[in-house]
Design a protein around this motif. Structure first.
Motif, PDB file in Angstrom:
ATOM      1  N   PHE A  96       0.859  -1.181   0.000  1.00 22.75           N
ATOM      2  CA  PHE A  96       0.000   0.000   0.000  1.00 22.75           C
ATOM      3  C   PHE A  96       0.897   1.233   0.000  1.00 22.75           C
ATOM      4  CE2 PHE A  96      -2.875   3.146   2.074  1.00 22.75           C
ATOM      5  CZ  PHE A  96      -3.919   3.083   1.166  1.00 22.75           C
ATOM      6  N   LYS A  97       0.833   2.015  -1.093  1.00 25.13           N
ATOM      7  CA  LYS A  97       1.696   3.185  -1.255  1.00 25.13           C
ATOM      8  C   LYS A  97       0.940   4.445  -0.863  1.00 25.13           C
ATOM      9  CE  LYS A  97       4.357   1.036  -4.986  1.00 25.13           C
ATOM     10  NZ  LYS A  97       4.754   1.128  -6.418  1.00 25.13           N
ATOM     11  N   LEU A  98       1.497   5.161   0.110  1.00 24.99           N
ATOM     12  CA  LEU A  98       0.844   6.336   0.670  1.00 24.99           C
ATOM     13  C   LEU A  98       1.717   7.575   0.514  1.00 24.99           C
ATOM     14  CD1 LEU A  98      -1.565   7.416   2.458  1.00 24.99           C
ATOM     15  CD2 LEU A  98      -0.066   6.978   4.426  1.00 24.99           C
ATOM     16  N   GLY A  99       1.162   8.627  -0.065  1.00 29.25           N
ATOM     17  CA  GLY A  99       1.851   9.901  -0.155  1.00 29.25           C
ATOM     18  C   GLY A  99       1.374  10.830   0.956  1.00 29.25           C
ATOM     19  N   THR A 151       1.536  18.468  -3.020  1.00 30.11           N
ATOM     20  CA  THR A 151       0.179  18.195  -3.496  1.00 30.11           C
ATOM     21  C   THR A 151       0.168  17.938  -4.999  1.00 30.11           C
ATOM     22  OG1 THR A 151      -0.745  19.576  -1.740  1.00 30.11           O
ATOM     23  CG2 THR A 151      -2.177  19.083  -3.607  1.00 30.11           C
ATOM     24  N   GLU A 152       0.928  18.717  -5.738  1.00 32.71           N
ATOM     25  CA  GLU A 152       1.002  18.545  -7.196  1.00 32.71           C
ATOM     26  C   GLU A 152       1.536  17.162  -7.555  1.00 32.71           C
ATOM     27  OE1 GLU A 152       3.050  20.731 -11.101  1.00 32.71           O
ATOM     28  OE2 GLU A 152       3.258  21.608  -9.107  1.00 32.71           O
ATOM     29  N   GLU A 153       2.581  16.721  -6.850  1.00 30.11           N
ATOM     30  CA  GLU A 153       3.148  15.395  -7.097  1.00 30.11           C
ATOM     31  C   GLU A 153       2.154  14.301  -6.732  1.00 30.11           C
ATOM     32  OE1 GLU A 153       7.915  16.329  -6.289  1.00 30.11           O
ATOM     33  OE2 GLU A 153       6.589  15.844  -4.616  1.00 30.11           O
ATOM     34  N   ILE A 154       1.417  14.510  -5.649  1.00 33.82           N
ATOM     35  CA  ILE A 154       0.425  13.531  -5.214  1.00 33.82           C
ATOM     36  C   ILE A 154      -0.656  13.334  -6.264  1.00 33.82           C
ATOM     37  CG2 ILE A 154      -1.545  13.294  -3.635  1.00 33.82           C
ATOM     38  CD1 ILE A 154       0.338  14.177  -1.370  1.00 33.82           C
ATOM     39  N   ILE A 155      -1.183  14.415  -6.783  1.00 35.59           N
ATOM     40  CA  ILE A 155      -2.247  14.315  -7.788  1.00 35.59           C
ATOM     41  C   ILE A 155      -1.760  13.565  -9.017  1.00 35.59           C
ATOM     42  CG2 ILE A 155      -3.684  15.647  -9.376  1.00 35.59           C
ATOM     43  CD1 ILE A 155      -3.897  17.780  -7.175  1.00 35.59           C
ATOM     44  N   LYS A 156      -0.543  13.866  -9.455  1.00 34.83           N
ATOM     45  CA  LYS A 156       0.006  13.182 -10.626  1.00 34.83           C
ATOM     46  C   LYS A 156       0.192  11.695 -10.358  1.00 34.83           C
ATOM     47  CE  LYS A 156       3.585  13.442 -14.182  1.00 34.83           C
ATOM     48  NZ  LYS A 156       3.589  11.980 -14.376  1.00 34.83           N
ATOM     49  N   LYS A 157       0.736  11.363  -9.178  1.00 31.47           N
ATOM     50  CA  LYS A 157       0.999   9.955  -8.878  1.00 31.47           C
ATOM     51  C   LYS A 157      -0.289   9.170  -8.635  1.00 31.47           C
ATOM     52  CE  LYS A 157       5.807   9.934  -7.524  1.00 31.47           C
ATOM     53  NZ  LYS A 157       6.806   9.058  -6.876  1.00 31.47           N
ATOM     54  N   ILE A 190       0.772   5.758  -6.603  1.00 29.47           N
ATOM     55  CA  ILE A 190       0.470   5.639  -5.182  1.00 29.47           C
ATOM     56  C   ILE A 190      -1.010   5.290  -5.053  1.00 29.47           C
ATOM     57  CG2 ILE A 190       2.281   7.209  -4.362  1.00 29.47           C
ATOM     58  CD1 ILE A 190       0.183   9.402  -4.105  1.00 29.47           C
ATOM     59  N   ASP A 191      -1.369   4.701  -3.924  1.00 27.97           N
ATOM     60  CA  ASP A 191      -2.751   4.256  -3.724  1.00 27.97           C
ATOM     61  C   ASP A 191      -3.617   5.308  -3.056  1.00 27.97           C
ATOM     62  OD1 ASP A 191      -2.348   1.498  -4.698  1.00 27.97           O
ATOM     63  OD2 ASP A 191      -1.042   1.315  -2.940  1.00 27.97           O
ATOM     64  N   ALA A 192      -3.018   6.103  -2.181  1.00 26.74           N
ATOM     65  CA  ALA A 192      -3.765   7.115  -1.445  1.00 26.74           C
ATOM     66  C   ALA A 192      -2.784   8.158  -0.928  1.00 26.74           C
ATOM     67  CB  ALA A 192      -4.545   6.486  -0.292  1.00 26.74           C
ATOM     68  N   ALA A 193      -3.325   9.214  -0.322  1.00 35.08           N
ATOM     69  CA  ALA A 193      -2.456  10.269   0.200  1.00 35.08           C
ATOM     70  C   ALA A 193      -3.163  11.027   1.308  1.00 35.08           C
ATOM     71  CB  ALA A 193      -2.058  11.228  -0.918  1.00 35.08           C
TER      72      ALA A 193
END
Length: 316
Positions: free
Chosen positions: A93-96, A129-135, A141-144
């Motif tokens: 589970f990948k979390l940002g 936040t910008e990186e999170i949206i892209k990933k 990633i699965d969630a953030a």
């Protein structure tokens, strides 16, 4: 046509390079190239324009990639359905987490979550936040955990808590003797800010409705660290604003510099977010339950005004 071939196509579409794509797929470059060539031969189309540098999708290739994402996601959903049916909570589970939330929130829930769900391989990455949206969009990633609202139709937001802003005001500052402060007393030219890329900075800018003339200001400093901002404030170089959870670990002396806002207290909304096509909902629910149970005891604020992290916009 196979799921594996579609995964290879998606990898090349993302990295625009066969060699890099093969490395990410853990296969040799000839194997990946051969499988994509077989798919192109079967469909009798060219998915990639190999003459371009970097490699580009053809017009039909763009449509194929769009459909391939749906097919690969749906194939993964079968495993997710089985896991949910069995009540199994495990796997990768990948979390940002955004930088301004990571230091205060992660220590609160990590140990509890790992202990409660030992079969989960939790991979955590600090991202803007910008990186999170892209990933999230690319499925990396699965969630953030991020400040919301983001006003992105593809992203689901599950609010976890509302975190008030707190002023850190050193001796000698014009607001130091105030027991509480008002938003309209803030002046942007004497607030030490986080650097660009931090959504908390955008929230502070949105909060400052009165943008004073900066005449007489000898410098402008932006830092990536709240700790740096605190140290500079104590050197009488300005005041700063902190998220409430960050103030809990301050020394007894530093806490004497804290000033709360008058109601309604400006606050940021922190949410667990994920893409609308996300598969691992049992893991998301487990994570949210753990964080909810721990953060409730730390924050109990109701009369707040949510400040948007979106650039130059103010939340309702």
């Amino acid at each position: 046509m196979t799921i594996t071939q579609l995964k290879y196509v998606l990898a090349v579409a993302e990295h625009k390079n066969f060699t890099i794509a093969s490395e990410h797929c853990f296969v040799t470059q000839p194997t990946l190239s051969m499988q994509i060539q077989k798919l192109e031969d079967q469909l009798d189309v060219k998915i990639f324009n190999r003459n371009k540098k970097p490699i580009q999708l053809t017009q039909v290739g763009e449509k194929i990639v769009e459909q391939a994402k749906i097919i690969v996601d749906e194939s993964n959903r079968i495993t997710d359905i089985v896991d949910q049916q069995k009540g199994y909570i495990g796997g990768e589970f990948k979390l940002g987490i955004i930088p301004t939330v990571m230091p205060s929130l992660l220590p609160m829930f990590l140990k509890t979550f790992v202990k409660k769900y030992p079969k989960v391989n939790l991979i955590i990455e600090e991202l803007t936040t910008e990186e999170i949206i892209k990933k999230l969009t690319d499925g990396h990633i699965d969630a953030a955990l991020a400040a919301t609202p983001l006003e992105n139709e593809a992203i689901k937001e599950r609010v976890i808590y509302y975190e008030p802003f707190v002023g850190f005001i050193p001796k000698g500052h014009r607001l130091h003797d105030h027991k509480t402060i008002d938003v309209n007393e803030l002046e942007l030219n004497d607030i030490l800010l986080l650097e660009d890329g931090h959504c908390f900075k955008e929230s502070v800018l949105n909060l400052c409705r009165t943008f004073k003339n900066e005449t007489g200001s000898h410098f402008r400093l932006e830092s990536g660290s709240f700790n740096t901002l605190i140290k500079l404030a104590k050197e009488n170089l300005g005041m700063t604003l902190l998220p409430y959870l960050h103030t809990l670990d301050l020394s007894e002396n530093d806490q004497t510099y804290l000033r709360e806002f008058n109601a309604p207290v400006p606050a940021r909304e922190v949410s667990l977010i994920y893409h609308k096509s996300q598969l691992k909902m049992q893991l998301i629910e487990a994570l949210k339950d753990v964080i909810d149970s721990l953060v409730r005891g730390a924050i109990a604020f109701n009369d707040v005004e949510i400040i948007s992290p979106l650039q130059h916009k103010k939340g309702a």
